[in-house]
Write a protein that holds these residues in place. Sequence first.
Motif, PDB file in Angstrom:
ATOM      1  N   GLY A  26       0.887  -1.947   0.018  1.00  0.00           N
ATOM      2  CA  GLY A  26       0.121  -0.032  -0.320  1.00  0.00           C
ATOM      3  C   GLY A  26       0.435   0.919   0.067  1.00  0.00           C
ATOM      4  N   PRO A  27       0.152   2.582  -0.145  1.00  0.00           N
ATOM      5  CA  PRO A  27       0.980   3.733   0.122  1.00  0.00           C
ATOM      6  C   PRO A  27       1.821   3.707   0.716  1.00  0.00           C
ATOM      7  N   ARG A  28       1.773   3.411   2.556  1.00  0.00           N
ATOM      8  CA  ARG A  28       2.808   3.841   3.380  1.00  0.00           C
ATOM      9  C   ARG A  28       3.746   2.647   3.664  1.00  0.00           C
ATOM     10  N   ALA A  29       3.567   1.506   2.404  1.00  0.00           N
ATOM     11  CA  ALA A  29       4.595   0.598   3.064  1.00  0.00           C
ATOM     12  C   ALA A  29       5.895   1.141   2.597  1.00  0.00           C
ATOM     13  N   ARG A  30       6.256   1.762   1.941  1.00  0.00           N
ATOM     14  CA  ARG A  30       8.123   2.161   2.135  1.00  0.00           C
ATOM     15  C   ARG A  30       8.398   3.192   3.220  1.00  0.00           C
ATOM     16  N   PHE A  67       9.524  -3.573  -3.205  1.00  0.00           N
ATOM     17  CA  PHE A  67       9.038  -3.775  -4.502  1.00  0.00           C
ATOM     18  C   PHE A  67       8.185  -2.540  -4.744  1.00  0.00           C
ATOM     19  N   PRO A  68       8.690  -1.191  -6.164  1.00  0.00           N
ATOM     20  CA  PRO A  68       7.889  -0.127  -5.958  1.00  0.00           C
ATOM     21  C   PRO A  68       6.337  -0.679  -7.272  1.00  0.00           C
ATOM     22  N   ALA A  69       5.355   0.073  -6.626  1.00  0.00           N
ATOM     23  CA  ALA A  69       3.888  -0.194  -7.685  1.00  0.00           C
ATOM     24  C   ALA A  69       4.679   0.018  -9.223  1.00  0.00           C
ATOM     25  N   PRO A  70       4.206   0.013 -10.895  1.00  0.00           N
ATOM     26  CA  PRO A  70       3.129  -1.280 -10.236  1.00  0.00           C
ATOM     27  C   PRO A  70       4.009  -2.522 -10.609  1.00  0.00           C
ATOM     28  N   HIS A  71       5.041  -2.672 -10.546  1.00  0.00           N
ATOM     29  CA  HIS A  71       5.785  -3.588 -10.594  1.00  0.00           C
ATOM     30  C   HIS A  71       6.209  -4.557  -9.567  1.00  0.00           C
ATOM     31  N   GLY A 109      -6.910 -13.212   1.774  1.00  0.00           N
ATOM     32  CA  GLY A 109      -6.540 -13.003   0.635  1.00  0.00           C
ATOM     33  C   GLY A 109      -6.816 -12.160   0.005  1.00  0.00           C
ATOM     34  N   GLU A 110      -6.547 -10.980   1.100  1.00  0.00           N
ATOM     35  CA  GLU A 110      -6.041  -8.978   0.468  1.00  0.00           C
ATOM     36  C   GLU A 110      -5.245  -9.223  -0.861  1.00  0.00           C
ATOM     37  N   PHE A 111      -4.165  -9.416  -0.119  1.00  0.00           N
ATOM     38  CA  PHE A 111      -2.935  -9.568  -1.321  1.00  0.00           C
ATOM     39  C   PHE A 111      -2.934  -9.802  -2.856  1.00  0.00           C
ATOM     40  N   ALA A 112      -4.350 -10.864  -2.550  1.00  0.00           N
ATOM     41  CA  ALA A 112      -4.602 -11.376  -4.260  1.00  0.00           C
ATOM     42  C   ALA A 112      -5.817 -10.750  -4.318  1.00  0.00           C
ATOM     43  N   ARG A 113      -6.474 -10.028  -4.057  1.00  0.00           N
ATOM     44  CA  ARG A 113      -7.055  -8.826  -4.340  1.00  0.00           C
ATOM     45  C   ARG A 113      -6.893  -8.283  -4.589  1.00  0.00           C
ATOM     46  N   ARG A 114      -6.449  -7.444  -4.199  1.00  0.00           N
ATOM     47  CA  ARG A 114      -5.845  -6.324  -4.779  1.00  0.00           C
ATOM     48  C   ARG A 114      -4.457  -5.908  -6.104  1.00  0.00           C
ATOM     49  N   ALA A 115      -4.030  -7.285  -5.977  1.00  0.00           N
ATOM     50  CA  ALA A 115      -3.707  -8.200  -7.124  1.00  0.00           C
ATOM     51  C   ALA A 115      -4.950  -7.485  -8.647  1.00  0.00           C
ATOM     52  N   PHE A 116      -5.889  -8.304  -7.910  1.00  0.00           N
ATOM     53  CA  PHE A 116      -6.824  -9.291  -9.665  1.00  0.00           C
ATOM     54  C   PHE A 116      -7.153  -7.616  -9.475  1.00  0.00           C
ATOM     55  N   LEU A 117      -7.530  -6.604  -8.179  1.00  0.00           N
ATOM     56  CA  LEU A 117      -8.108  -5.868  -8.830  1.00  0.00           C
ATOM     57  C   LEU A 117      -7.597  -4.661  -9.672  1.00  0.00           C
ATOM     58  N   ASN A 118      -6.228  -4.651  -9.092  1.00  0.00           N
ATOM     59  CA  ASN A 118      -5.009  -3.758 -10.196  1.00  0.00           C
ATOM     60  C   ASN A 118      -4.431  -4.533 -11.385  1.00  0.00           C
ATOM     61  N   ASP A 119      -5.340  -5.123 -12.021  1.00  0.00           N
ATOM     62  CA  ASP A 119      -4.748  -6.186 -13.546  1.00  0.00           C
ATOM     63  C   ASP A 119      -3.280  -6.988 -13.250  1.00  0.00           C
TER      64      ASP A 119
END
Length: 177
Positions: A26-30, A67-71, A109-119
């Motif tokens: 998420g946005p505060r990860a770093r 791992f910076p977004a979107p990678h 399952g929220e990490f996978a859900r976010r990956a799905f929502l972010n295509d």
Amino acid sequence: MSTAQTIYALATPPGKSGVAVVRISGPRARDTLHDLGVSATVPPRVATLVRLTHGGQDIDQALALSFPAPHSFTGEDVLELHTHGSRAVIGTLLDALATLPGLRLAEPGEFARRAFLNDKFDLAQAEAIADLIDAETASQHAQALRQLGGGLTERVEALREKILEPLALLEAYIDFP
């Protein structure tokens, strides 16, 4: 569920082990590294040895991977902390994360859900992750890997293409007898 929140969870099975992995997305990860007393910069996709502290107490010496977004897996900024796997280290780290502003424990399952929502992958591939985690036999493992690699999606898309032309002809026949 808001993807504006930063989530964290133990990514390895709970209990005693040599290594435990805590994933933060998420946005505060770093920013979490700074909150855990790390002043060094962690370059993307490079394991960096860091000392984690909180409230003046040492937590552990760990490897941090950024791992910076979107990678990333979720498509968001992701931080992984690879710590020693004792119950004390894991508990202390999770307790410290729980006190940080803007972070919350991830739902199952929220990490996978976010990956799905972010295509990052489609629904069949998202479900394949659960299948891969639950695989107990070589054939279950192989099937989950095929599905994760897009095998089911490719088969469904091929069937869809076969159906579209006859459907279009049928609709044209109905509209223009």
